[in-house]
Design a protein around this motif. Structure first.
Motif, PDB file in Angstrom:
ATOM      1  N   SER A  17       0.833  -1.192   0.000  1.00 57.51           N
ATOM      2  CA  SER A  17       0.000   0.000   0.000  1.00 57.51           C
ATOM      3  C   SER A  17       0.872   1.248   0.000  1.00 57.51           C
ATOM      4  N   ALA A  18       2.086   1.149   0.566  1.00 52.45           N
ATOM      5  CA  ALA A  18       2.957   2.317   0.567  1.00 52.45           C
ATOM      6  C   ALA A  18       3.454   2.623  -0.832  1.00 52.45           C
ATOM      7  N   GLN A  19       3.585   1.559  -1.638  1.00 53.78           N
ATOM      8  CA  GLN A  19       4.085   1.770  -2.988  1.00 53.78           C
ATOM      9  C   GLN A  19       3.110   2.588  -3.826  1.00 53.78           C
ATOM     10  N   ALA A  20       1.828   2.207  -3.783  1.00 54.89           N
ATOM     11  CA  ALA A  20       0.834   2.907  -4.577  1.00 54.89           C
ATOM     12  C   ALA A  20       0.436   4.186  -3.846  1.00 54.89           C
ATOM     13  N   ALA A  21       1.124   5.275  -4.157  1.00 58.92           N
ATOM     14  CA  ALA A  21       0.861   6.532  -3.460  1.00 58.92           C
ATOM     15  C   ALA A  21      -0.515   7.070  -3.842  1.00 58.92           C
ATOM     16  N   ASP A  22      -1.165   7.687  -2.878  1.00 57.84           N
ATOM     17  CA  ASP A  22      -2.478   8.265  -3.142  1.00 57.84           C
ATOM     18  C   ASP A  22      -2.357   9.469  -4.073  1.00 57.84           C
ATOM     19  N   ILE A  23      -3.387   9.644  -4.899  1.00 59.42           N
ATOM     20  CA  ILE A  23      -3.464  10.844  -5.726  1.00 59.42           C
ATOM     21  C   ILE A  23      -4.008  11.964  -4.845  1.00 59.42           C
ATOM     22  N   THR A  24      -3.423  13.141  -4.926  1.00 62.69           N
ATOM     23  CA  THR A  24      -3.912  14.241  -4.099  1.00 62.69           C
ATOM     24  C   THR A  24      -4.616  15.275  -4.955  1.00 62.69           C
ATOM     25  N   GLY A  25      -5.761  15.719  -4.451  1.00 64.86           N
ATOM     26  CA  GLY A  25      -6.496  16.757  -5.151  1.00 64.86           C
ATOM     27  C   GLY A  25      -7.304  17.561  -4.148  1.00 64.86           C
ATOM     28  N   ALA A  26      -7.669  18.786  -4.537  1.00 63.40           N
ATOM     29  CA  ALA A  26      -8.453  19.623  -3.640  1.00 63.40           C
ATOM     30  C   ALA A  26      -9.269  20.598  -4.459  1.00 63.40           C
ATOM     31  N   GLY A  27     -10.400  21.024  -3.905  1.00 59.25           N
ATOM     32  CA  GLY A  27     -11.182  22.058  -4.571  1.00 59.25           C
ATOM     33  C   GLY A  27     -12.676  21.905  -4.404  1.00 59.25           C
ATOM     34  N   ALA A  28     -13.385  22.075  -5.522  1.00 60.55           N
ATOM     35  CA  ALA A  28     -14.837  22.242  -5.550  1.00 60.55           C
ATOM     36  C   ALA A  28     -15.591  21.253  -4.649  1.00 60.55           C
ATOM     37  N   THR A  29     -16.655  21.740  -4.031  1.00 64.06           N
ATOM     38  CA  THR A  29     -17.476  20.880  -3.192  1.00 64.06           C
ATOM     39  C   THR A  29     -18.569  20.190  -3.996  1.00 64.06           C
ATOM     40  N   PHE A  30     -19.005  20.839  -5.095  1.00 61.59           N
ATOM     41  CA  PHE A  30     -20.105  20.299  -5.880  1.00 61.59           C
ATOM     42  C   PHE A  30     -19.839  18.865  -6.369  1.00 61.59           C
ATOM     43  N   PRO A  31     -18.635  18.547  -6.906  1.00 59.40           N
ATOM     44  CA  PRO A  31     -18.441  17.174  -7.390  1.00 59.40           C
ATOM     45  C   PRO A  31     -17.933  16.222  -6.318  1.00 59.40           C
ATOM     46  N   PHE A  32     -17.813  16.686  -5.073  1.00 60.71           N
ATOM     47  CA  PHE A  32     -17.201  15.839  -4.033  1.00 60.71           C
ATOM     48  C   PHE A  32     -17.865  14.465  -3.901  1.00 60.71           C
ATOM     49  N   PRO A  33     -19.217  14.387  -3.877  1.00 58.99           N
ATOM     50  CA  PRO A  33     -19.832  13.056  -3.719  1.00 58.99           C
ATOM     51  C   PRO A  33     -19.427  12.085  -4.825  1.00 58.99           C
ATOM     52  N   ILE A  34     -19.382  12.555  -6.062  1.00 58.86           N
ATOM     53  CA  ILE A  34     -19.059  11.633  -7.151  1.00 58.86           C
ATOM     54  C   ILE A  34     -17.569  11.316  -7.168  1.00 58.86           C
ATOM     55  N   TYR A  35     -16.719  12.300  -6.828  1.00 59.29           N
ATOM     56  CA  TYR A  35     -15.287  12.016  -6.789  1.00 59.29           C
ATOM     57  C   TYR A  35     -14.989  10.954  -5.732  1.00 59.29           C
ATOM     58  N   SER A  36     -15.658  11.046  -4.591  1.00 61.30           N
ATOM     59  CA  SER A  36     -15.344  10.055  -3.553  1.00 61.30           C
ATOM     60  C   SER A  36     -15.891   8.679  -3.934  1.00 61.30           C
ATOM     61  N   ASN A  51      -6.990  11.116  -2.468  1.00 56.49           N
ATOM     62  CA  ASN A  51      -7.189  11.953  -1.294  1.00 56.49           C
ATOM     63  C   ASN A  51      -7.696  13.307  -1.778  1.00 56.49           C
ATOM     64  N   TYR A  52      -9.032  13.463  -1.785  1.00 50.05           N
ATOM     65  CA  TYR A  52      -9.625  14.697  -2.305  1.00 50.05           C
ATOM     66  C   TYR A  52     -10.204  15.523  -1.167  1.00 50.05           C
ATOM     67  N   GLN A  53      -9.730  16.746  -1.035  1.00 53.37           N
ATOM     68  CA  GLN A  53     -10.229  17.649   0.003  1.00 53.37           C
ATOM     69  C   GLN A  53     -11.202  18.633  -0.633  1.00 53.37           C
ATOM     70  N   SER A  54     -12.472  18.572  -0.229  1.00 53.68           N
ATOM     71  CA  SER A  54     -13.424  19.499  -0.848  1.00 53.68           C
ATOM     72  C   SER A  54     -13.432  20.807  -0.074  1.00 53.68           C
ATOM     73  N   ILE A  55     -12.509  21.696  -0.436  1.00 49.80           N
ATOM     74  CA  ILE A  55     -12.336  22.953   0.296  1.00 49.80           C
ATOM     75  C   ILE A  55     -12.927  24.131  -0.453  1.00 49.80           C
ATOM     76  N   GLY A  56     -13.627  23.872  -1.559  1.00 51.72           N
ATOM     77  CA  GLY A  56     -14.208  24.963  -2.332  1.00 51.72           C
ATOM     78  C   GLY A  56     -13.346  25.274  -3.543  1.00 51.72           C
TER      79      GLY A  56
END
Lengths: 341, 318
Positions: A17-36, A51-56
């Motif tokens: 699991s350490a090898q496959a690093a998480d993809i990092t993203g952040a932004g809009a809240t509107f697509p958060f449900p579908i992105y997760s 790892n998506y942070q819905s911070i707007g």
């Protein structure tokens, strides 16, 4: 001996699991449900997490400019010159619609017809009563009350407000000159609710109110929606095929980074208030492998994500637009100038 | 001192100067920490908000425009909203709290005291978002149906009263509702501190007043309140501090309209609610303006505390 085997297996699991690093993203809240939702399915398929942070949207743009994430997400597309200035590439992922929700005693969902001009005048405070002649003229056979209209808007900065005000600016010159398009604007009348839930709570509770929410939200919460006149003069029901019609008739190449507005598009069935949500990545990223795995993720969502999107009441992009986006990804290069996708 | 024959001489413990010094310095450092922290927060707020102050000057405080489209920002509606919601909260909350405190300490039967006192402390522990949600989903609809709409129908068209009490959109949300919710939130603070203070007053004072024939009201008015006056003002100031800075609950019920309206039943906004609403999506000058708003809130709170100090010193003279 068995203990050792178990330990070895656990160690291998951790290493894996350490090898496959998480993809990092952040932004809009509107697509958060579908992105997760997509991230969950993608992890099952490939073992790579997101790892998506819905911070707007604003936060997403800030973060990608600061290069702290592999991709930023925004509901309001950046303009061509901003993309060039910061060396960013922009593409859409999924679409959604915005619908007006109303609460008028005796008016059933989908029965009230409105036009963009009327909605603009309501939110400008020019039309004050539901039985205004302009509204009555559109709604022959519907009895409208002699009551003050209570407009409700999003008080927090939001992509939904951006889409809604962009639509009003397109159909009403008055709106365009007085208020304009933004994620939060200076509303001359009405009350503000925080978030979709704040708006829908106010619309549900306040008699004779009108608000605007994302379609997915309106559907899941069974809000009474109104119909809106589209560019062809029809009143389509707000549903998946109406949003798709808006996307199908649009010229996506018109703006750099696919940053077009899907509002008020031509087409007999097109829902007039529709929008895509966008992803931003650097064209020459410092860590090409991070962006590469992000692009692979979005490629996967284009291939296998449509059904999940539709289940959550988002609308998938038309196939030809997906191909155009993939072509645009050729512009993302590693430090040697070689395309990474 | 006469020593007992045969006993060992008494050895006096000498004060340990080293520890005393350490204790003195440690407590000084603790006190200093507060000042440094405060100065640090103040400084970062001023630095963060500086572009907004530089751009708009005094106009940032006096202007009512908040236009993200054209990057024009003015704080006046938010300042007015902050002060008026806090004032409404005090006008409702203070008499209520004093009533609770006096009743609990002077009049209530013992079996009734404990549940009410516990309930007050529980109220203080309720998170502000719960007050906000309760205000939005429960209180606002009732307030709209039973107060706002009937009141608007009565006062419509009457000069002055018809302006101040008429609501254009009777949604139950607005400056006045926010003030009421804030009042509920500050009551537990003021009531429990005041109750503690009244209980501290030596009973001999009360008994002697009763002894010369004073009624309960006279005892409260002429003995208890002057005795506990300074502490009561302190408690009120603590409540006022909460009312000025409260964010989540107010954001839910204030109606979030960044404009000045002449009616107290119409939606408005406070400094804290404006920041909560826009911080996520703010960039550039808008972000600076929001930080500048925070700076103003800091300043407003500071001025209010100074006024409170002056009040306390006046009360002390009597």
């Amino acid at each position: 001996m068995r203990k050792i085997l178990v330990l070895a297996a656990v160690a291998a699991g951790i290493a894996g699991s350490a090898q496959a690093a998480d993809i990092t993203g952040a932004g809009a809240t509107f697509p958060f449900p579908i992105y997760s939702k997509w991230a969950e399915a993608y992890k099952k398929d490939t073992g790579i997490g997101l790892n998506y942070q819905s911070i707007g949207s604003g936060g997403g743009i800030r973060q990608i400019k600061a290069k702290t994430v592999a991709f930023g997400a925004t509901d309001a597309p950046l303009k061509g010159e901003d993309l060039t200035k910061d060396g960013l590439i922009q593409f859409p992922t999924v679409m959604g619609g915005v619908v007006p929700a109303v609460n008028i005693a005796g008016i059933e969902p989908g029965k009230l017809k409105l036009s963009g001009e009327i909605i603009a005048q309501i939110y400008l405070g020019d039309i004050k009563k539901w039985n205004d002649p302009k509204i009555v003229a559109l709604n022959a056979g519907v009895t409208l009350p002699d009551a003050n209209i209570n407009p409700v808007y999003r008080s927090d900065g939001s992509g939904t407000t951006f889409v809604f005000t962009d639509y009003l600016s397109k159909v009403s010159p008055d709106w365009k000159s007085k208020i304009g398009t933004n994620q939060s604007v200076q509303w001359p009348v009405g009350i503000g609710g925080k978030g979709n839930e704040g708006v829908s709570a106010s619309v549900k509770q306040v008699a004779n109110s009108i608000g605007y929410v994302e379609y997915a939200y309106a559907k899941q919460n069974k809000l009474a929606h109104a119909l809106v006149k589209n560019a062809d003069g029809n009143f389509p029901a707000p549903e998946e095929k109406a949003f798709q019609a808006a996307a199908a008739n649009a010229n996506w190449q018109e703006q750099p980074g696919f940053g077009i507005s899907l509002n008020n598009q031509k087409g007999a069935e097109a829902w007039p208030i529709t929008s895509a949500t966008f992803i931003l990545v650097h064209a020459k990223p410092e860590k090409p492998e991070d962006v590469q795995s992000a692009l692979k993720f979005f490629d996967w969502t284009y291939k296998s994500g449509d059904k999940l999107a539709s289940e959550l009441d988002y609308v998938a992009l038309p196939a030809n637009v997906k191909d155009q986006v993939r072509a645009a990804w050729k512009g993302v290069t590693d430090t040697a100038g070689k395309p990474i996708f | 001192m006469t020593s007992i024959p045969g006993a060992a001489p008494i050895v006096r413990r000498t004060p340990k100067a080293g520890f005393d010094l350490f204790f003195r310095n440690a407590s000084f450092a603790a006190a200093l920490f507060v000042l440094v922290l405060l100065a640090g927060i103040m400084l970062s707020m001023v630095v963060g908000g500086w572009p907004a102050f530089r751009e708009f000057g005094l106009g940032f405080i006096t202007s009512s425009v908040w236009d993200t489209q054209n990057d024009q920002y003015g704080a006046w509606p938010a300042i007015v909203g902050t002060l008026s919601t806090a004032l409404i909260a005090l006008l409702i909350g203070v008499p209520l709290s004093l009533g609770i405190a006096v009743y609990l300490t002077q009049l209530a039967p013992p079996w009734f005291k404990r549940p009410v006192a516990t309930a007050i402390e529980l109220l203080a522990a309720v998170p502000s978002i719960i007050y906000g949600m309760w205000g939005l989903f429960v209180f606002a609809p009732l307030f709209a149906a039973y107060v706002q709409i009937p009141l608007s129908n009565i006062v419509e068209g009457i000069p002055i009263v018809g302006t101040v009490l008429y609501s254009r959109s009777p949604s139950g949300l607005g400056i006045f509702t926010a003030g009421i919710i804030l009042a509920f939130m500050i009551v537990p603070f003021i009531a429990s501190i005041t109750r503690d203070m009244l209980e501290q007053i030596p009973s001999v004072l009360r008994e002697s007043a009763y002894g010369i024939g004073a009624t309960t009201w006279e005892v409260v008015r002429h003995v208890l309140v002057p005795q506990a006056g300074v502490s009561i003002i302190g408690a009120v100031m603590l409540g006022l501090g909460r009312a000025l800075g409260e964010t989540m609950a107010v954001t839910f019920v204030v109606g979030n309209a960044n404009r000045l309206s002449s009616s107290i039943l119409d939606p408005g906004s406070t400094i804290a609610s404006r920041i909560a609403n826009e911080f996520n999506e703010a960039m550039g000058l808008q972000l600076n303006s929001l930080i500048a708003l925070g700076c103003i809130l800091f300043f407003v709170t500071f001025v209010v505390l100074v006024i409170a100090r002056l009040l306390v010193s006046r009360v002390k003279r009597y």
